[in-house]
Scaffold this active site. Sequence first.
Site, short mmCIF file in Angstrom:
data_model
loop_
_atom_site.label_atom_id
_atom_site.label_comp_id
_atom_site.label_asym_id
_atom_site.label_seq_id
_atom_site.Cartn_x
_atom_site.Cartn_y
_atom_site.Cartn_z
N LYS A 115 0.84 -1.20 0.00
CA LYS A 115 0.00 0.00 0.00
C LYS A 115 0.88 1.25 0.00
O LYS A 115 0.62 2.21 -0.73
CB LYS A 115 -0.92 -0.01 1.24
CG LYS A 115 -2.11 0.89 1.07
CD LYS A 115 -3.26 0.51 1.98
CE LYS A 115 -4.43 1.46 1.71
NZ LYS A 115 -5.61 1.17 2.47
N LYS B 38 -6.18 -15.06 -12.15
CA LYS B 38 -6.58 -15.65 -10.87
C LYS B 38 -7.89 -15.01 -10.39
O LYS B 38 -8.04 -13.79 -10.40
CB LYS B 38 -5.48 -15.39 -9.83
CG LYS B 38 -5.80 -16.01 -8.49
CD LYS B 38 -4.89 -15.52 -7.39
CE LYS B 38 -5.43 -16.03 -6.06
NZ LYS B 38 -5.03 -15.30 -4.91
N LYS C 116 -11.67 -11.12 -5.65
CA LYS C 116 -12.57 -9.97 -5.52
C LYS C 116 -11.92 -8.72 -6.09
O LYS C 116 -12.57 -7.90 -6.70
CB LYS C 116 -12.85 -9.63 -4.05
CG LYS C 116 -13.46 -10.64 -3.22
CD LYS C 116 -13.79 -10.04 -1.86
CE LYS C 116 -12.65 -10.16 -0.86
NZ LYS C 116 -12.36 -11.52 -0.44
P1 ADP Z 1 -9.71 -12.55 -2.71
O1 ADP Z 1 -8.45 -12.71 -3.54
O2 ADP Z 1 -10.93 -12.75 -3.51
O3 ADP Z 1 -9.71 -11.25 -1.91
P2 ADP Z 1 -9.01 -13.75 -0.19
O4 ADP Z 1 -7.65 -13.13 -0.25
O5 ADP Z 1 -9.99 -13.25 0.84
O6 ADP Z 1 -9.68 -13.70 -1.65
O7 ADP Z 1 -8.83 -15.32 -0.03
C1 ADP Z 1 -9.27 -16.12 1.01
C2 ADP Z 1 -8.70 -17.52 0.79
O8 ADP Z 1 -9.11 -18.06 -0.48
C3 ADP Z 1 -7.16 -17.53 0.79
O9 ADP Z 1 -6.73 -18.60 1.57
C4 ADP Z 1 -6.78 -17.71 -0.65
O10 ADP Z 1 -5.58 -18.43 -0.78
C5 ADP Z 1 -7.97 -18.47 -1.25
N1 ADP Z 1 -8.17 -18.06 -2.66
C6 ADP Z 1 -8.65 -16.86 -3.08
N2 ADP Z 1 -8.72 -16.81 -4.44
C7 ADP Z 1 -8.27 -18.00 -4.90
C8 ADP Z 1 -8.09 -18.57 -6.21
N3 ADP Z 1 -8.42 -17.91 -7.32
N4 ADP Z 1 -7.60 -19.82 -6.30
C9 ADP Z 1 -7.28 -20.53 -5.18
N5 ADP Z 1 -7.42 -20.04 -3.93
C10 ADP Z 1 -7.90 -18.80 -3.76
#
Ligand code: ADP
Length: 320
Positions: A111, A190, A193
Amino acid sequence: MRVLSGIQPTGRFHWGNYFGAIRQYIDLQEGSKQAFYFIANLHALTTVRDPKELKQLTLDAAIDLLALGLDPQKATLFVQSDVPEVSELCWILMTGTPMGLLERCHAYKDKKEKGFSADAGLFTYPVLQAADILAYDSNTVPVGQDQVQHIEVCRDIAGSFNHQFGEVFVLPKAKVLDNSAKVPGIDGEKMSKSYQNTIEIFELPKQMRKKVMRIETDSRPMEDPKDPEGDHLFQLYSLFASEEKQQEMADIYRKGGFGYGTVKKAIADEAESFFADAHSRRAELEKNPHKVEEVLKDGATRARKKAAEVLDRVKTACGI
Ligand code: ADP
Ligand code: TRP
């Protein structure tokens, strides 16, 4: 042996969250004697600043996890802020945490490097995470690769506290979740969100189908044979389909003469039936919100009991 992990309610869960994390938490509730899972609403407050939204996302996260198979008879499910002992422990830990340790942590560093101003919540985020883990004498912390640094910070903080005040904390170990098959989003990158390319687990089937049909593909002619390896549509299909169906689809790819629309329809069909039971369980739970609240209340009671015991040990050790 206690397994513990937290998940932030910063948005509705998507396919990536399920295959990369949630499914593995649910599997771990079987083998481990004690599994503690919590919804990290205090951490989410560093990004979600709308009170109604945060409340709703927290409740939705609990309903989603239960609908997906988290069993409150086997695992303890609770909301982070329902255990105030953790925030108290966080302060105590902050007093011994070097600034330099936190300056190296990636969320804050990224950030700052992008020129945004960070608040103290984001800066001290890893200390709250350390308190989350240490408050329950957790041994194993299943997390995605991106969280490994935070577990190392937790071990550093706990180690130096133990060095100063005696053997108070159990040193936890990260269990890196298998997300080798990173779930691709509708743009082929990938799923996340942050990239707005997600398909949510509890999306209405019609909506889900629409999103699947919008998944980006290349423009190679239909008749060309294609390699299923590394193809993001095939990757998505493989998450949901049986081995046998995956084989059949791989053969179709190698032969060529098919349209991507056919594969997309197959993905939507498989995904819909894969999550059908979870969808109906969720509909039931939605009708009984008090049942979900009961589960969370009961989880918090169990979690607080353990956290109070650890906090007591900590306070005695440091003279409070
Ligand atoms: P985002 O990237 O949507 O903000 P988070 O960081 O909150 O998701 O992820 C929560 C959990 O889900 C983490 O343990 C992360 O490794 C897993 N995760 C998120 N997106 C993926 C993905 N595209 N493939 C595999 N695992 C994922
Ligand atoms: N920071 C974690 C994430 O974004 C969520 C989290 C908060 C957590 N506290 C935790 C994970 C304690 C494991 C242990 O995914």
